[in-house]
Design a protein around this motif. Structure first.
Motif, mmCIF file in Angstrom:
data_model
loop_
_atom_site.group_PDB
_atom_site.id
_atom_site.type_symbol
_atom_site.label_atom_id
_atom_site.label_comp_id
_atom_site.label_asym_id
_atom_site.label_seq_id
_atom_site.Cartn_x
_atom_site.Cartn_y
_atom_site.Cartn_z
ATOM 1 N N PRO A 1 -9.759 -0.395 7.555
ATOM 2 C CA PRO A 1 -10.288 0.890 7.063
ATOM 3 C C PRO A 1 -9.337 2.072 7.239
ATOM 4 O O PRO A 1 -9.263 2.943 6.374
ATOM 5 C CB PRO A 1 -11.557 1.080 7.904
ATOM 6 C CG PRO A 1 -11.994 -0.311 8.238
ATOM 7 C CD PRO A 1 -10.722 -1.095 8.424
ATOM 8 N N ASP A 2 -8.581 2.112 8.347
ATOM 9 C CA ASP A 2 -7.700 3.260 8.574
ATOM 10 C C ASP A 2 -6.536 3.313 7.600
ATOM 11 O O ASP A 2 -5.876 4.350 7.465
ATOM 12 C CB ASP A 2 -7.177 3.258 10.010
ATOM 13 C CG ASP A 2 -6.408 1.989 10.374
ATOM 14 O OD1 ASP A 2 -6.408 1.050 9.550
ATOM 15 O OD2 ASP A 2 -5.820 1.928 11.461
ATOM 16 N N ALA A 3 -6.261 2.203 6.901
ATOM 17 C CA ALA A 3 -5.178 2.182 5.919
ATOM 18 C C ALA A 3 -5.686 2.443 4.501
ATOM 19 O O ALA A 3 -4.892 2.529 3.567
ATOM 20 C CB ALA A 3 -4.454 0.834 5.952
ATOM 21 N N MET A 4 -7.013 2.587 4.325
ATOM 22 C CA MET A 4 -7.602 2.694 2.991
ATOM 23 C C MET A 4 -7.898 4.130 2.575
ATOM 24 O O MET A 4 -8.495 4.343 1.518
ATOM 25 C CB MET A 4 -8.892 1.870 2.939
ATOM 26 C CG MET A 4 -8.664 0.365 3.015
ATOM 27 S SD MET A 4 -7.718 -0.271 1.596
ATOM 28 C CE MET A 4 -8.902 -0.026 0.272
ATOM 29 N N LEU B 1 0.826 -1.213 0.000
ATOM 30 C CA LEU B 1 0.000 0.000 0.000
ATOM 31 C C LEU B 1 0.858 1.261 0.000
ATOM 32 O O LEU B 1 0.482 2.278 -0.598
ATOM 33 C CB LEU B 1 -0.942 0.001 1.196
ATOM 34 C CG LEU B 1 -2.078 -1.024 1.171
ATOM 35 C CD1 LEU B 1 -2.979 -0.852 2.382
ATOM 36 C CD2 LEU B 1 -2.892 -0.932 -0.119
ATOM 37 N N SER B 2 2.015 1.204 0.657
ATOM 38 C CA SER B 2 2.913 2.361 0.625
ATOM 39 C C SER B 2 3.451 2.575 -0.783
ATOM 40 O O SER B 2 3.616 3.718 -1.236
ATOM 41 C CB SER B 2 4.066 2.173 1.613
ATOM 42 O OG SER B 2 4.988 1.184 1.186
#
Length: 315
Positions: free
Chosen positions: A158-161, A140-141
């Motif tokens: 969700p907090d990473a999306m 994702l990074s």
């Protein structure tokens, strides 16, 4: 009113260095990745903080963590760098081979990805796929900074999306597998607590499935696992499980071919509560190239065959 110009003292090296330190939470690791000295990285970050007028990293911990201001800057810096890379790629596409950079989690590598890559490869010599694997946070990074065009695998927390879009393709559960002939397979009345006697291979704490695995085990009163091996390496997990009496807890897609061929055997455990969505993760602020869109369609087709459904063309 026109926006004020960006401070000309902020260079691309400041942004690149900042993103690497933020991604790795370490000046030392960032220096190795950028192939520059540690003092040079520290100086570059200090220069950037002076130029933006605030601290971007919290240095009170062992690992560098972003401050709230640093977190905001990270999102905008990543978006800007990704947009620049897309612009450069767009200019080069007319005369060069187009490479679609795909971040792939292990869960799709065995069943969906091979068929998708094969179909995509038939489209001609001017397109190629570059497959990059690793933990979900790492992929994702790379997606955030434009180093990959899309990520295929389980949906992140969700907090990473934030800033990403997810397209659900199918759902998948976690399984517990052992070698053929394992003593647990001979138990006439298997109970989940029996796995506590054996060494367990667990997903790493930062993996997408770890939380659901922990919840399932806790709900079933499993608290004394010999889980002294944590791994997301499918090659190691497969080899170790086949050579020992270990129980491997892993996404079903990783070992689907192994269980179908009888190389590994799934324990008779109801893991329905671990079912989670698998699909495509893309950025919301940038469009896809024609080649990337074509690759995504190949993935949809492969996933539809896995589901046993007919796919309606969507491009």
């Amino acid at each position: 009113m026109p926006h004020p110009p960006i401070d000309p003292r902020i260079k691309l090296r400041h942004i690149t260095c900042f993103l690497e330190v933020a991604r790795l939470s370490s000046v030392v690791k960032a220096a190795d990745m950028l192939n520059i000295s540690q003092p040079a990285v520290s100086k570059t970050i200090q220069e950037l903080e002076e130029l933006v007028g605030t601290a971007l990293f919290d240095r009170s911990r062992r690992n560098l963590m972003l401050t709230p201001f640093g977190d905001v800057f990270y999102r905008y810096a990543g978006t800007s760098l990704a947009a620049l890379r897309h612009g450069i790629d767009a200019v080069r596409q007319s005369s060069a081979v187009t490479t679609v950079k795909v971040g792939a989690l292990p869960t799709v590598s065995a069943r969906v990805l091979p068929a998708a890559v094969e179909a995509f490869s038939l489209q001609g010599p001017n397109t190629r796929a570059r497959i990059i694997t690793g933990p979900n946070a790492y992929l994702l990074s790379l997606l955030r900074t434009g180093d990959v065009d899309l990520v295929i695998g389980r949906m992140a927390e969700p907090d990473a999306m934030l800033g990403f879009a997810f397209e659900h393709l199918y759902s998948e559960r976690v399984v517990m597998v052992v070698r053929p002939g394992h003593p647990l397979l001979q138990e006439p009345e298997f109970d989940l607590s029996m796995i506590e006697t054996y060494q367990t291979l667990m997903p790493t704490p930062d993996s997408v499935i770890r939380r659901s695995v922990d919840r399932m085990l806790f709900a079933n009163g499993i608290t004394n696992l010999r889980a002294n091996v944590e791994t997301v390496s499918n090659a190691f997990g497969r080899a170790y499980t086949r050579q020992t009496d270990a129980v491997w807890i892993i996404s079903e897609g990783v070992v689907a071919n192994d269980t179908a061929e009888g190389l590994l055997v799934a324990l008779p455990v109801d893991t329905g509560e671990t079912v989670g969505p698998v699909g495509l993760t893309t950025r919301t602020d940038t469009g896809q190239s024609v080649a990337a869109a074509s690759f995504m369609q190949a993935v949809r087709t492969a996933a539809a065959k896995l589901r046993g459904l007919n796919l309606v063309e969507r491009i």
